[in-house]
Motif scaffolding. Structure first.
Motif, short mmCIF file in Angstrom:
data_model
loop_
_atom_site.label_atom_id
_atom_site.label_comp_id
_atom_site.label_asym_id
_atom_site.label_seq_id
_atom_site.Cartn_x
_atom_site.Cartn_y
_atom_site.Cartn_z
N THR A 66 0.84 -1.20 0.00
CA THR A 66 0.00 0.00 0.00
C THR A 66 0.87 1.24 0.00
O THR A 66 1.92 1.28 0.64
CB THR A 66 -0.92 0.02 1.25
OG1 THR A 66 -1.71 -1.16 1.25
CG2 THR A 66 -1.82 1.23 1.26
N THR A 79 3.05 7.34 3.37
CA THR A 79 3.48 6.06 3.92
C THR A 79 3.44 4.95 2.86
O THR A 79 2.69 5.04 1.89
CB THR A 79 2.60 5.62 5.11
OG1 THR A 79 1.24 5.54 4.69
CG2 THR A 79 2.74 6.56 6.29
N GLY A 81 3.42 0.50 2.94
CA GLY A 81 3.28 -0.64 3.82
C GLY A 81 3.21 -1.92 3.03
O GLY A 81 2.83 -1.92 1.86
N HIS A 83 1.72 -5.79 3.86
CA HIS A 83 1.07 -6.78 4.71
C HIS A 83 1.53 -8.13 4.20
O HIS A 83 1.31 -8.47 3.04
CB HIS A 83 -0.44 -6.60 4.58
CG HIS A 83 -1.23 -7.25 5.65
ND1 HIS A 83 -2.58 -7.40 5.56
CD2 HIS A 83 -0.88 -7.81 6.83
CE1 HIS A 83 -3.03 -8.01 6.64
NE2 HIS A 83 -2.01 -8.26 7.43
N GLN A 109 6.28 0.69 11.80
CA GLN A 109 5.78 -0.57 12.32
C GLN A 109 6.47 -1.72 11.59
O GLN A 109 6.70 -1.66 10.40
CB GLN A 109 4.28 -0.64 12.07
CG GLN A 109 3.62 -1.96 12.33
CD GLN A 109 2.14 -1.90 12.04
OE1 GLN A 109 1.40 -1.24 12.76
NE2 GLN A 109 1.70 -2.55 10.98
N VAL A 117 5.36 -0.89 7.94
CA VAL A 117 4.89 0.43 7.52
C VAL A 117 6.02 1.43 7.72
O VAL A 117 6.67 1.44 8.76
CB VAL A 117 3.65 0.89 8.33
CG1 VAL A 117 3.20 2.28 7.89
CG2 VAL A 117 2.51 -0.12 8.19
N CYS A 118 6.26 2.24 6.69
CA CYS A 118 7.31 3.26 6.75
C CYS A 118 6.76 4.61 6.32
O CYS A 118 5.95 4.70 5.39
CB CYS A 118 8.46 2.91 5.80
SG CYS A 118 9.30 1.39 6.21
#
Length: 157
Positions: A66, A79, A81, A83, A109, A117-118
């Motif tokens: 994402t 951001t 991310g 998953h 995260q 997540v960045c």
């Protein structure tokens, strides 16, 4: 409320249409894009049980990436991310694979079930961001990929 997503099918080498969409979404400071890799269906992933999906301690077998643009005049950072199902400390594994989180990005995260997540700096080149995101997602997939991708572009209405 969210509008039906715009679907863009693209390959890793021909991603200009997606970068253009990312640029327009960044200018509007809204929406997000989910990226799903094309799987080689000669080797389909096994089905996970509903209980494993709900109560399991890992994300999906096929990673979902994402990107979200910065919002509210840069008070919310852009951001990226992923998953994934690779368990904890995936940032270290990506680094070992030559895909370290780029300099200037900030990890928000790294969770076994909720993913990586960045935060991305506001001046980051969108093509570079997308290139890293696709390569990192490919690295975290356990199944053979085709090199084709789908971008599902969402926006609020």
């Amino acid at each position: 409320m969210v509008a039906e997503p715009l679907l863009i099918e693209f390959s890793e080498e021909h991603r200009a249409s997606v970068v253009t969409r990312m640029s327009s979404m960044a200018a509007l400071e809204q929406g997000w894009i989910n990226f799903t890799p094309g799987l080689d269906m000669d080797f389909p992933p096994p089905q996970r049980s509903v209980l494993a999906s709900i109560f399991g301690a890992r994300g999906p077998d096929v990673p979902l990436a994402t990107w979200k643009p910065a919002g509210k005049a840069d008070r919310e950072p852009s951001t990226v991310g992923i998953h994934h199902s690779q368990g904890p400390k995936v940032a270290g594994r990506l680094s070992e694979a030559g895909l370290a989180i780029p300099e200037g990005w900030r990890m928000l995260q790294d969770h076994p079930k909720h993913g990586l997540v960045c935060a991305v700096p506001p001046d980051a080149d969108l093509d570079t961001v997308l290139d890293w995101l696709l390569r990192a997602t490919t690295s975290l997939c356990r199944f053979p990929l085709t090199g084709e991708w789908r971008a599902l572009c969402y926006r609020a209405i």
